[in-house]
Each structure stands twice: as C-alpha cells, then as structure tokens.
Design a protein around this motif. Sequence first.
Motif, PDB file in Angstrom:
ATOM      1  N   THR A  54       0.861  -0.982   0.017  1.00  0.00           N
ATOM      2  CA  THR A  54      -0.138   0.023  -0.060  1.00  0.00           C
ATOM      3  C   THR A  54       1.075   1.428  -0.128  1.00  0.00           C
ATOM      4  O   THR A  54       0.242   2.054  -0.839  1.00  0.00           O
ATOM      5  N   LEU A  55       1.859   1.350   1.260  1.00  0.00           N
ATOM      6  CA  LEU A  55       2.638   2.544   0.801  1.00  0.00           C
ATOM      7  C   LEU A  55       3.973   2.524  -1.059  1.00  0.00           C
ATOM      8  O   LEU A  55       3.752   3.532  -1.254  1.00  0.00           O
ATOM      9  N   LYS A  56       3.721   2.013  -1.200  1.00  0.00           N
ATOM     10  CA  LYS A  56       4.728   1.389  -2.383  1.00  0.00           C
ATOM     11  C   LYS A  56       3.323   2.527  -3.469  1.00  0.00           C
ATOM     12  O   LYS A  56       4.153   2.850  -4.802  1.00  0.00           O
ATOM     13  N   GLU A  57       2.308   1.615  -3.560  1.00  0.00           N
ATOM     14  CA  GLU A  57       1.587   2.263  -4.756  1.00  0.00           C
ATOM     15  C   GLU A  57       0.579   3.574  -4.568  1.00  0.00           C
ATOM     16  O   GLU A  57      -0.384   4.891  -5.165  1.00  0.00           O
ATOM     17  N   THR A  58       0.752   4.402  -2.840  1.00  0.00           N
ATOM     18  CA  THR A  58       0.149   6.252  -2.920  1.00  0.00           C
ATOM     19  C   THR A  58       1.311   6.407  -2.892  1.00  0.00           C
ATOM     20  O   THR A  58       2.197   6.707  -2.676  1.00  0.00           O
ATOM     21  N   PRO A  59       1.378   7.982  -4.208  1.00  0.00           N
ATOM     22  CA  PRO A  59       1.735   8.951  -4.197  1.00  0.00           C
ATOM     23  C   PRO A  59       1.889   9.266  -3.472  1.00  0.00           C
ATOM     24  O   PRO A  59       0.921   9.455  -2.232  1.00  0.00           O
ATOM     25  N   SER A  60       3.307  10.140  -2.998  1.00  0.00           N
ATOM     26  CA  SER A  60       3.718  10.716  -1.726  1.00  0.00           C
ATOM     27  C   SER A  60       2.862  12.374  -1.940  1.00  0.00           C
ATOM     28  O   SER A  60       3.314  12.795  -2.749  1.00  0.00           O
ATOM     29  N   ARG A  61       2.833  12.995  -0.534  1.00  0.00           N
ATOM     30  CA  ARG A  61       2.474  14.328  -0.872  1.00  0.00           C
ATOM     31  C   ARG A  61       3.306  14.754  -0.070  1.00  0.00           C
ATOM     32  O   ARG A  61       3.535  15.079   0.809  1.00  0.00           O
ATOM     33  N   GLY A  62       4.057  15.503  -0.968  1.00  0.00           N
ATOM     34  CA  GLY A  62       5.313  16.330   0.062  1.00  0.00           C
ATOM     35  C   GLY A  62       5.292  17.781  -0.538  1.00  0.00           C
ATOM     36  O   GLY A  62       6.192  17.939  -0.853  1.00  0.00           O
TER      37      GLY A  62
END
Length: 62
Positions: A54-62
């Motif tokens: 899930t973490l790998k598939e979720t786009p990062s927000r930063g």
Amino acid sequence: MTWQKSSYCGEGESCLHVATDAALTPTIQLTESADPTQAILSTTPHAFTSLLRTLKETPSRG
C-alpha cells in the motif's frame, strides 16, 4: 531481537526499525527510533507485506 533500520532513513532522522521475534514466529516487530517509550507494534508477515504494498502504491505528498 536484531533490529534493521529502514534503508530510506538518513543519519539523525527518526526511522522505522523492523525485526522478527523467533519466540513469536511468525511475528514482525516495528518500532520508531525517536520513540522514548520504545513502543513496539507486532504484526503478521501478511499484514506487513500488505502495508508495504500500500505504501509503495500511494503517491507521496510533500
């Protein structure tokens, strides 16, 4: 337990540490380096794999 630090962790940063506990096999232990209480979260290998996916598939927000 032998803790392994995340490869994404830089020097001096708060980091996730992962270990397996031979006495609780199959159990994965997680802790955060900046946690003064050294709280440990226990999970199954299946749930941990799902979290990583899930973490790998979720786009990062930063």
